[in-house]
Design an enzyme around this catalytic site. Sequence first.
Site, mmCIF file in Angstrom:
data_model
loop_
_atom_site.group_PDB
_atom_site.id
_atom_site.type_symbol
_atom_site.label_atom_id
_atom_site.label_comp_id
_atom_site.label_asym_id
_atom_site.label_seq_id
_atom_site.Cartn_x
_atom_site.Cartn_y
_atom_site.Cartn_z
ATOM 1 N N CYS A 88 -0.073 3.696 2.816
ATOM 2 C CA CYS A 88 0.473 3.241 4.105
ATOM 3 C C CYS A 88 1.944 3.636 4.219
ATOM 4 O O CYS A 88 2.382 4.087 5.278
ATOM 5 C CB CYS A 88 0.338 1.726 4.234
ATOM 6 N N CYS A 128 0.820 -1.211 0.000
ATOM 7 C CA CYS A 128 0.000 0.000 0.000
ATOM 8 C C CYS A 128 0.859 1.268 0.000
ATOM 9 O O CYS A 128 1.574 1.533 0.977
ATOM 10 C CB CYS A 128 -0.920 -0.023 1.228
#
Length: 107
Positions: A32, A29
């Site tokens: 993230c 991600c």
Amino acid sequence: MLHLTEKNFTVETKRGPLPNVVMFYAVWCGKCAMMKPLVEEIEKKYRKKIRFCEVDIDESPLLTADYEADIVPTFVFFQNGQFLGSMQGIIDENVFERRLQKIFRNC
């Protein structure tokens, strides 16, 4: 950040007097990856007041489902083992800190 899994999640989020922020993330991600350094900086500021933890959603799918962390990153807040709320996505550092202070008023 303390790494949590389905095996240690319940024990660790109830352990000790400090409230917990749990970041649900995925290694793949990009958002993230953007948030993690910000969270680590905030963690340094609140080290004695709030404990920061992380859960890899691919490693712990049951926790991911339990806390509806279908959007990553998702931040889940606990105090004394009680779920207090969550927020998702990319969050500005100042906004993140204000939300922490609001959620954990007594810290």
